[in-house]
Design a protein around this motif. Structure first.
Motif, short mmCIF file in Angstrom:
data_model
loop_
_atom_site.label_atom_id
_atom_site.label_comp_id
_atom_site.label_asym_id
_atom_site.label_seq_id
_atom_site.Cartn_x
_atom_site.Cartn_y
_atom_site.Cartn_z
N THR A 217 35.16 36.16 100.36
CA THR A 217 35.21 35.87 98.92
C THR A 217 35.09 34.38 98.65
OG1 THR A 217 36.62 37.80 98.49
CG2 THR A 217 36.61 36.07 96.82
N LEU A 218 35.83 33.58 99.39
CA LEU A 218 35.78 32.12 99.19
C LEU A 218 34.40 31.56 99.52
CD1 LEU A 218 39.23 31.08 100.74
CD2 LEU A 218 38.59 31.01 98.32
N GLU A 219 33.81 32.01 100.62
CA GLU A 219 32.50 31.50 101.01
C GLU A 219 31.45 31.80 99.95
OE1 GLU A 219 29.78 31.66 104.99
OE2 GLU A 219 30.03 33.54 103.91
N ASP A 220 31.57 32.95 99.31
CA ASP A 220 30.50 33.40 98.43
C ASP A 220 30.53 32.77 97.05
OD1 ASP A 220 29.78 34.93 100.58
OD2 ASP A 220 29.25 36.66 99.36
N PHE A 221 31.47 31.89 96.75
CA PHE A 221 31.31 31.06 95.55
C PHE A 221 31.38 29.58 95.92
CE2 PHE A 221 35.90 31.99 95.43
CZ PHE A 221 36.47 30.75 95.13
N GLY A 222 30.96 29.27 97.16
CA GLY A 222 30.69 27.89 97.51
C GLY A 222 31.69 27.19 98.38
N VAL A 223 32.89 27.76 98.61
CA VAL A 223 33.89 27.10 99.45
C VAL A 223 33.40 27.13 100.90
CG1 VAL A 223 36.29 27.10 100.21
CG2 VAL A 223 35.72 27.79 97.86
N PRO A 224 33.38 26.00 101.58
CA PRO A 224 32.83 25.96 102.96
C PRO A 224 33.78 26.54 104.00
CG PRO A 224 33.60 23.77 102.31
CD PRO A 224 33.74 24.65 101.09
N GLY B 57 13.67 36.06 90.50
CA GLY B 57 14.94 36.71 90.17
C GLY B 57 15.62 37.49 91.26
N GLY B 58 15.63 38.82 91.10
CA GLY B 58 16.39 39.70 91.97
C GLY B 58 16.04 39.60 93.43
N GLY B 59 14.75 39.44 93.74
CA GLY B 59 14.33 39.35 95.13
C GLY B 59 14.96 38.16 95.83
N ILE B 60 15.08 37.04 95.13
CA ILE B 60 15.69 35.85 95.71
C ILE B 60 17.16 36.10 96.02
CG2 ILE B 60 16.37 33.47 95.22
CD1 ILE B 60 13.45 33.81 95.98
N ILE B 61 17.85 36.84 95.17
CA ILE B 61 19.28 37.12 95.39
C ILE B 61 19.47 37.91 96.68
CG2 ILE B 61 21.25 38.43 94.51
CD1 ILE B 61 20.32 37.70 91.70
N ILE B 62 18.59 38.88 96.93
CA ILE B 62 18.71 39.67 98.16
C ILE B 62 18.41 38.81 99.38
CG2 ILE B 62 17.75 41.63 99.43
CD1 ILE B 62 17.22 42.96 96.71
N VAL B 63 17.34 38.02 99.34
CA VAL B 63 16.98 37.16 100.46
C VAL B 63 18.05 36.11 100.71
CG1 VAL B 63 15.32 35.44 101.27
CG2 VAL B 63 14.51 37.54 100.18
N THR C 153 25.58 29.81 97.23
CA THR C 153 25.31 29.27 95.89
C THR C 153 24.47 30.17 95.01
OG1 THR C 153 23.38 28.07 96.78
CG2 THR C 153 25.48 26.89 96.73
N ASN C 154 24.03 31.33 95.51
CA ASN C 154 23.11 32.13 94.70
C ASN C 154 23.75 32.64 93.41
OD1 ASN C 154 23.47 35.37 94.91
ND2 ASN C 154 24.27 34.41 96.76
N GLY C 155 25.05 32.93 93.44
CA GLY C 155 25.72 33.38 92.23
C GLY C 155 25.78 32.27 91.19
N ILE C 156 26.08 31.04 91.63
CA ILE C 156 26.14 29.91 90.71
C ILE C 156 24.79 29.68 90.05
CG2 ILE C 156 26.51 27.41 90.57
CD1 ILE C 156 28.50 27.70 92.89
N ILE C 157 23.72 29.71 90.84
CA ILE C 157 22.38 29.48 90.29
C ILE C 157 21.98 30.60 89.34
CG2 ILE C 157 19.96 29.15 90.85
CD1 ILE C 157 21.76 26.83 91.65
N ALA C 158 22.33 31.84 89.69
CA ALA C 158 22.00 32.97 88.80
C ALA C 158 22.68 32.80 87.45
CB ALA C 158 22.42 34.28 89.45
N GLY C 159 23.92 32.33 87.46
CA GLY C 159 24.62 32.08 86.20
C GLY C 159 24.00 30.95 85.41
N LEU C 160 23.59 29.89 86.12
CA LEU C 160 22.95 28.75 85.45
C LEU C 160 21.65 29.14 84.76
CD1 LEU C 160 23.27 25.61 87.78
CD2 LEU C 160 24.19 25.91 85.48
N THR C 161 20.86 30.00 85.42
CA THR C 161 19.56 30.37 84.86
C THR C 161 19.67 31.40 83.74
OG1 THR C 161 19.28 32.07 86.56
CG2 THR C 161 18.38 29.89 87.03
#
Length: 228
Positions: free
Chosen positions: A44-51, A127-133, A143-151
């Motif tokens: 969970t921590l890793e997936d919103f940017g915590v190293p 969009g979606g394809g980038i999230i899966i990759v 960081t993919n969740g952060i970028i998806a929210g930004l866009t």
């Protein structure tokens, strides 16, 4: 009540995980102490940017499951839930906090303004394809969740692609970790090597997509009016 000799015999017969190579060995004490909580929490921590080493603890958890120390279904379920929850926290950070917040604190997770701009182009185009990759690429995974929210990607669309990517990612590593068993010292170097190749291949693909998008934009740009 179990006597001393029976207790010793029981302990000796308990499943023992194999000796772990590389960075996997560093996480063994954490998993020994915290078990399932370490898997869910670190992913969970890793997936919103915590190293933190979320992916690595998932692999170790699967190896422990293969040795009978943990339940494989629980490892997979908690890994999936941690991945989805973590990415959704990242999505909220990007969506609610906005570019100003991300640019201010993004440097702590190596998310520079230049990288944000590049990622936004990719998300807008693919969009979606980038999230899966992104789920399989170090740096993009965090960081993919952060970028998806930004866009401004729609939350329902993000959740669908994110859940699919998380399921594929967890399924891959859980299966590999479970199958590795006592052969982890042979399999681990190969997995690391091919993960590096995959990262290089994805990096080349991303660069190619950016170049393609720029070329298309240049070709469709209306000709500038002649100067008077």
């Amino acid at each position: 009540m179990m006597g001393t000799s029976e207790a010793v015999a029981f302990a000796a017969s308990a499943p023992v995980p194999p000796m772990l190579p590389g960075v996997l060995a560093d996480l063994a004490p954490i998993l020994d102490h915290y078990g399932y909580a370490a898997i869910a929490g670190l992913i969970t921590l890793e997936d919103f940017g915590v190293p933190v080493p979320g992916e690595t603890v998932l692999i170790v958890g699967a190896i422990y499951a293969g040795a009978g120390r943990l339940d494989l279904v629980m490892v997979a379920l908690l890994g999936f839930l941690g991945a989805v929850v973590g990415d959704n926290i990242g999505y909220l950070i990007g969506r609610v906090g906005g570019r100003r917040l991300v640019e201010k604190f993004g440097r702590y997770i190596l998310l520079t303004p230049e990288r944000i701009g590049t990622a936004e182009q990719l998300f807008t185009l693919y969009g979606g394809g980038i999230i899966i990759v992104a789920r399989f690429v170090e740096g993009l995974r965090q960081t993919n969740g952060i970028i998806a929210g930004l866009t401004g990607m729609g939350w329902a669309k993000f959740v669908a692609y994110n859940a699919l990517g998380a399921a594929l990612w967890v399924g891959l590593w859980v299966c590999l970790g479970d199958l590795a068993g006592a052969h982890i010292n042979t399999i681990y170097p190969l997995a690391v090597r091919y993960q590096t190749y995959l990262g290089i291949a994805v990096g080349v693909l991303i660069v190619a997509l950016i170049i393609r998008a720029l070329v298309r934009r240049y070709r469709h740009r209306p000709p500038s009016s002649a100067t008077q």
